[in-house]
Scaffold this active site. Structure first.
Site, PDB file in Angstrom:
ATOM      1  N   ASP A 182      -2.688   1.072   7.888  1.00  0.00           N
ATOM      2  CA  ASP A 182      -1.540   1.793   7.562  1.00  0.00           C
ATOM      3  C   ASP A 182      -0.327   1.419   8.531  1.00  0.00           C
ATOM      4  O   ASP A 182      -0.017   2.462   8.610  1.00  0.00           O
ATOM      5  CB  ASP A 182      -1.417   3.803   7.907  1.00  0.00           C
ATOM      6  CG  ASP A 182      -2.913   4.018   6.299  1.00  0.00           C
ATOM      7  OD1 ASP A 182      -3.194   3.446   5.762  1.00  0.00           O
ATOM      8  OD2 ASP A 182      -3.532   4.457   6.764  1.00  0.00           O
TER       9      ASP A 182
ATOM     10  N   HIS B  49       0.791   5.375   1.300  1.00  0.00           N
ATOM     11  CA  HIS B  49       0.540   5.875   2.029  1.00  0.00           C
ATOM     12  C   HIS B  49       0.986   6.950   2.151  1.00  0.00           C
ATOM     13  O   HIS B  49       2.255   7.481   2.527  1.00  0.00           O
ATOM     14  CB  HIS B  49      -0.101   5.426   3.660  1.00  0.00           C
ATOM     15  CG  HIS B  49      -0.751   6.323   4.376  1.00  0.00           C
ATOM     16  ND1 HIS B  49      -2.077   6.615   4.355  1.00  0.00           N
ATOM     17  CD2 HIS B  49      -0.296   7.247   5.701  1.00  0.00           C
ATOM     18  CE1 HIS B  49      -2.312   7.345   5.577  1.00  0.00           C
ATOM     19  NE2 HIS B  49      -1.444   7.709   6.154  1.00  0.00           N
TER      20      HIS B  49
ATOM     21  N   ASN C 285       0.447  -0.959  -0.037  1.00  0.00           N
ATOM     22  CA  ASN C 285       0.540  -0.060  -0.088  1.00  0.00           C
ATOM     23  C   ASN C 285       0.640   1.677  -0.112  1.00  0.00           C
ATOM     24  O   ASN C 285       2.381   1.025   0.683  1.00  0.00           O
ATOM     25  CB  ASN C 285      -0.861  -0.089   1.130  1.00  0.00           C
ATOM     26  CG  ASN C 285      -1.796   1.440   1.555  1.00  0.00           C
ATOM     27  OD1 ASN C 285      -2.152   1.824   0.193  1.00  0.00           O
ATOM     28  ND2 ASN C 285      -2.029   2.117   1.944  1.00  0.00           N
TER      29      ASN C 285
HETATM   30  C1  GRF Z   1      -2.771   9.044  -2.719  1.00  0.00           C
HETATM   31  O1  GRF Z   1      -2.481  10.218  -1.833  1.00  0.00           O
HETATM   32  C2  GRF Z   1      -2.595   8.099  -1.706  1.00  0.00           C
HETATM   33  O2  GRF Z   1      -1.070   7.443  -1.404  1.00  0.00           O
HETATM   34  C3  GRF Z   1      -3.728   7.772  -1.169  1.00  0.00           C
HETATM   35  O3  GRF Z   1      -4.961   8.083  -1.613  1.00  0.00           O
HETATM   36  C4  GRF Z   1      -4.015   8.736  -3.129  1.00  0.00           C
HETATM   37  C5  GRF Z   1      -4.433   7.964  -4.066  1.00  0.00           C
HETATM   38  O4  GRF Z   1      -4.498   9.351  -5.185  1.00  0.00           O
HETATM   39  N1  GRF Z   1      -4.070   6.375  -0.321  1.00  0.00           N
HETATM   40  P1  GRF Z   1      -4.368   8.773  -6.836  1.00  0.00           P
HETATM   41  O5  GRF Z   1      -5.677   7.439  -6.863  1.00  0.00           O
HETATM   42  O6  GRF Z   1      -3.502   6.988  -6.999  1.00  0.00           O
HETATM   43  O7  GRF Z   1      -4.249   9.634  -7.066  1.00  0.00           O
END
Ligand code: GRF
Length: 201
Positions: free
Chosen positions: A142, A106, A104
């Site tokens: 997370d 984050h 993942n």
């Molecule tokens: C990113 O900031 C990711 O870290 C978080 O949600 C956002 C998703 O952005 N979990 P995207 O859909 O990849 O543009």
């Protein structure tokens, strides 16, 4: 290596993974969204990647949703499951099933700011730096072992929006790099910590 990507929104991280797929030796077998409006579905379709929508509202429980999601994922027999902006809390059964195979990204320097609204919270806390982390997914939200992070300076005039924009640029470099470590077999989850080339991270 065969992978499945899970999204919920814009999919800009998905796009960076698609754009780097051949370099990072990843075959994206399918993109799955829990949100039918996710723009990332269009990004996948443009690249001829099969897409699926599995809406959590259609299931009576979190466990039922996860079971169906898992069946869908398993049809593609992926070796890696990539959460790229997938905004759902997963059950322990689900995370255990894919332990060591699911990554993942984050938008914070974990363990700081788990959960939502990370950019505003970093500003409110008066942080000097902020950033993004890639970690193995465990049942703790997370909270799985951190693999790599990328940081940006917080500027005096930053808003949550301006900060998010700079962090996203970092995410788009960080995530493909870490996925490549995984597809090369360099990255493993060992007893609650991540290792790269056999070294504890
Ligand atoms: C990113 O900031 C990711 O870290 C978080 O949600 C956002 C998703 O952005 N979990 P995207 O859909 O990849 O543009």
């Amino acid at each position: 290596m065969k992978g499945v990507v899970l999204i919920s929104g814009s999919g800009s991280n998905l796009q960076s993974i698609i754009d780097n797929a051949s370099v990072i030796e990843l075959n994206i077998e399918a993109v799955i969204s829990n949100n039918s409006n996710a723009y990332g579905l269009q990004r996948a379709q443009k690249s001829n990647i099969p897409t699926h929508i599995i809406e959590h509202q259609s299931f009576a429980s979190r466990a039922q949703f996860d079971q169906n999601l898992s069946q869908l994922i398993d049809q593609y027999t992926p070796e890696i499951i990539i959460l790229a902006g997938f905004m759902r809390i997963l059950t322990a059964e689900f995370t255990q099933k894919y332990a060591g195979k699911m990554l993942n990204i984050h938008p914070s320097l974990l363990p700081k700011f788990q959960g939502l609204n990370t950019h505003q919270r970093a500003l409110d806390a008066g942080e000097k730096h902020h950033g993004a982390s890639v970690h193995f997914v465990t049942s703790e939200l997370d909270g799985g072992p951190i693999i790599a992070q990328s940081s940006v300076d917080i500027l005096a005039n930053d808003s949550a929006k301006s900060l998010a924009k700079r962090v996203l640029i970092e995410e788009h470099k960080l995530f493909p790099k870490v996925i490549h470590w995984y597809t090369q077999g360099r990255l493993t989850l060992n007893h609650h910590h991540a290792t790269l080339d056999g070294q504890k991270l």
